[in-house]
Write a protein that holds these residues in place. Structure first.
Motif, short mmCIF file in Angstrom:
data_model
loop_
_atom_site.label_atom_id
_atom_site.label_comp_id
_atom_site.label_asym_id
_atom_site.label_seq_id
_atom_site.Cartn_x
_atom_site.Cartn_y
_atom_site.Cartn_z
N UNK A 237 0.84 -1.19 0.00
CA UNK A 237 0.00 0.00 0.00
C UNK A 237 0.88 1.25 0.00
N UNK A 238 0.45 2.25 -0.73
CA UNK A 238 1.15 3.53 -0.74
C UNK A 238 0.59 4.42 0.36
N UNK A 239 1.47 5.16 1.03
CA UNK A 239 1.03 6.03 2.10
C UNK A 239 1.72 7.39 2.02
N UNK A 240 1.03 8.38 2.55
CA UNK A 240 1.61 9.71 2.69
C UNK A 240 1.08 10.33 3.98
N UNK A 241 1.80 11.29 4.53
CA UNK A 241 1.39 11.89 5.78
C UNK A 241 0.45 13.07 5.54
N UNK A 242 -0.59 13.14 6.38
CA UNK A 242 -1.50 14.28 6.26
C UNK A 242 -0.96 15.48 7.04
N UNK A 243 -1.75 16.52 7.20
CA UNK A 243 -1.29 17.74 7.84
C UNK A 243 -0.89 17.52 9.30
N UNK A 244 -1.51 16.52 9.91
CA UNK A 244 -1.19 16.22 11.32
C UNK A 244 -0.05 15.23 11.44
N UNK A 245 0.52 14.81 10.32
CA UNK A 245 1.63 13.87 10.35
C UNK A 245 1.22 12.42 10.46
N UNK A 246 -0.08 12.14 10.28
CA UNK A 246 -0.59 10.76 10.36
C UNK A 246 -0.54 10.15 8.96
N UNK A 247 0.01 8.94 8.86
CA UNK A 247 0.10 8.27 7.56
C UNK A 247 -1.29 7.86 7.07
N UNK A 248 -1.54 8.19 5.80
CA UNK A 248 -2.81 7.86 5.17
C UNK A 248 -2.56 7.02 3.91
N UNK A 249 -3.38 5.99 3.73
CA UNK A 249 -3.28 5.17 2.52
C UNK A 249 -3.71 6.00 1.32
N UNK A 250 -2.88 6.02 0.27
CA UNK A 250 -3.17 6.86 -0.89
C UNK A 250 -3.02 6.09 -2.21
N UNK A 251 -3.10 4.76 -2.14
CA UNK A 251 -2.98 3.96 -3.35
C UNK A 251 -2.32 2.63 -3.08
N UNK A 252 -1.86 1.99 -4.14
CA UNK A 252 -1.25 0.67 -3.99
C UNK A 252 -0.21 0.43 -5.07
N UNK A 253 0.82 -0.33 -4.70
CA UNK A 253 1.82 -0.82 -5.65
C UNK A 253 1.29 -2.13 -6.18
N UNK A 254 1.11 -2.23 -7.50
CA UNK A 254 0.49 -3.41 -8.11
C UNK A 254 1.46 -4.12 -9.04
#
Length: 529
Positions: A237-254
């Protein structure tokens, strides 16, 4: 599949009381009118990007590999929502009992235990049963199911329960249930054991081609603009940090399993719809997350058609160990099977001899001694894993939910688990409602009630006659094509054309006993699969 006009791009990996007032003819006409209105409401303003021809698998993968961010990425190739690592419907969705039902036994539990949740589940399933029969008329039809009675006191008991089933269905009751005398029951189901038979009750549920239904859902999604791909697995799963620094799932490596190529698919929301493998993707998101899937196997065997009538099923409501067994006509054969046997999710298990012999013994309990039930009559067997779940938000983590569960992880991944075939559409609607709310996506209300699936538009029960008349196909072949592809059957018939021969044009069968044609293996309308 819950389509929404405002969801720009979607990637799918891996899809009573009234009866007593109206006469039957008025009821049927009312239902047809309501269905027509629903179709108009569902389709009136929807844009169909691929109205003429579906994109190929290569084109679908090209869309997935693009740099554009999708609104929703759905992982799973079953009925709920669709990248998938094998054929669509190669798992549980094609290994069911082939029934579209509200759940008679759940209604019994709802009444006996005063369980309102069970009642709501049956009510929802009966609504979805009626809708599914309407939107896929070529793949589904009502089926009478007989409940044989061998004790006098059971007759009023079961009769009251079955009539309550009709009552809960209300205006969406397929056909009213009825009681049969012993002689009439044996006339309709001559294989039944005669000794101590009191009579029988017949009620109606729906039967469908589950594998083809799954494909129809996938094709419909593709026609309305979703990018779908089979033989494509999620590696991470791809992740990135939101404004609060919490990692959010933003896609997938397929990974494309046919070529080995890996690529990223980015999306505002990722939906986990992987059925029995729900926990695998949840742990890919967070290794510490607890398991919620409680796998249960439904074991079925295929036996010769002479074990049941061509147009009547049979229900054994109380087997020796308390499970339910159905005997159902299917493709000139008979399916017999059970549900809810604990199993593992490591792979789809093969039915063991113990399971097969249990089913055979239950068949012997209901069939006449004149009918010898032999182990050698078992032509095939399969086991489908039903993903029963415990609600991760419940304080009682050991309790099993008989319905479905929609949950959202701290990283924003939406999981849909549990449920059953009949309620796939409402499950998809609830899941996307949760996704839209959680990720603040722009979308209008669901429009899938009454939305015809691939091959359903313009289909009639006599469509096969046109195939016979226009293409010279054998009647059995034409019936098979019409019930498998709906109005798309004409495209398959064209592919069976023999060059230089005008009529009759007889497509080459793959198996002499069935109406399967060689062109079905390379139907261009399924190149997306």
């Amino acid at each position: 599949m819950a389509f929404r006009r405002a969801l720009r791009r979607t990637a799918l990996l891996g899809g009573g009381a009234v009866v007593t007032v109206f006469g039957l003819s008025q009821l049927l006409e009312y239902r047809k009118k309501q269905a027509r209105l629903a179709h108009v409401a569902a389709e009136g303003e929807l844009n169909i990007p691929f109205a003429r021809e579906l994109p190929s698998r290569a084109a679908q993968l090209s869309a997935l590999r693009s740099k554009e961010e999708f609104d929703v990425l759905i992982v799973g190739g079953g009925t709920s929502l669709f990248t998938f690592q094998s054929d669509f419907s190669s798992g549980t969705s094609s290994r069911s009992t082939k029934l579209i039902h509200g759940g008679v036994r759940y209604l019994q539990k709802a009444i006996m235990k005063l369980d309102y949740e069970q009642y709501v589940m049956v009510k929802e399933a009966l609504h979805e049963r009626a809708n599914l029969l309407e939107i896929a008329p070529h793949l589904s039809a009502p089926l009478p199911i007989m409940l044989p009675i061998y004790k006098w006191w059971q007759l009023p008991y079961y009769w009251a329960g079955i009539k309550m089933y009709d009552l809960v269905a209300g205006i969406q009751c397929l056909k009213s249930s009825y009681v049969l005398s012993k002689s009439k029951a044996l006339e309709l189901f001559p294989m039944l054991k005669k000794d101590k038979l009191v009579g029988a009750i017949v009620y109606y549920d729906g039967q469908h081609n589950d594998a083809r239904m799954n494909l129809a859902i996938a094709l419909t999604a593709a026609r309305y603009g979703a990018a779908i791909a089979n033989y494509t697995e999620v590696v991470s799963l791809l992740k990135r940090k939101d404004k609060e620094g919490v990692e959010q799932v933003c896609g997938a490596r397929c990974r494309d399993l046919l070529t080995g190529e890996e690529f990223d698919v980015r999306a505002k929301c990722v939906i986990n719809a992987t059925g029995p493998f729900t926990d695998s993707l949840r742990k890919m998101d967070n290794q510490e997350t607890p398991n919620i899937c409680q796998p249960s196997a439904g074991v079925h065997i295929v036996i010769p058609g002479y074990y049941s009538p061509d147009n009547m099923g049979l229900l054994d409501p109380s087997t020796s160990d308390g499970r339910v067994i159905f005997f159902l006509p299917w493709e000139k054969m008979t399916i017999a099977g059970t549900t809810d046997t604990p199993t593992s999710v490591t792979a789809h298990p093969m039915p063991g001899e113990e399971d097969i012999n249990f089913i055979l013994n239950e068949i012997r309990n209901y069939l006449s001694p004149d009918v010898e039930v032999r182990r050698g009559d078992v032509l095939a067997a399969w086991s489908g894993i039903r993903p029963l779940v415990s609600d991760p938000n419940s304080k009682d983590t050991q309790s099993i939910c008989r319905n479905h569960v929609v949950s959202i992880s701290p990283s924003g991944m939406v999981t849909i688990a549990g449920g059953k075939w009949t309620t796939y559409r409402s499950m998809a609607e609830e899941t996307l409602d949760a996704a839209v709310k959680e990720h603040q996506l722009s979308a209008e209300p669901c429009r899938t009630v009454g939305l015809l699936l691939e091959g359903g538009r313009g289909w009639t029960p006599t469509l096969y006659i046109r195939l016979v008349q226009d293409y010279g196909l054998e009647v059995e072949v034409a019936q098979h094509l019409a019930s498998t592809y709906g109005t798309r059957a004409f495209d398959v018939a064209k592919m069976a054309h023999v060059t230089g021969q005008r009529w009759p044009i007889v497509g080459k069968r793959l198996v002499s006993e069935y109406g399967l044609l060689r062109p079905q293996l390379c139907n261009k309308y399924e190149s997306v699969l």
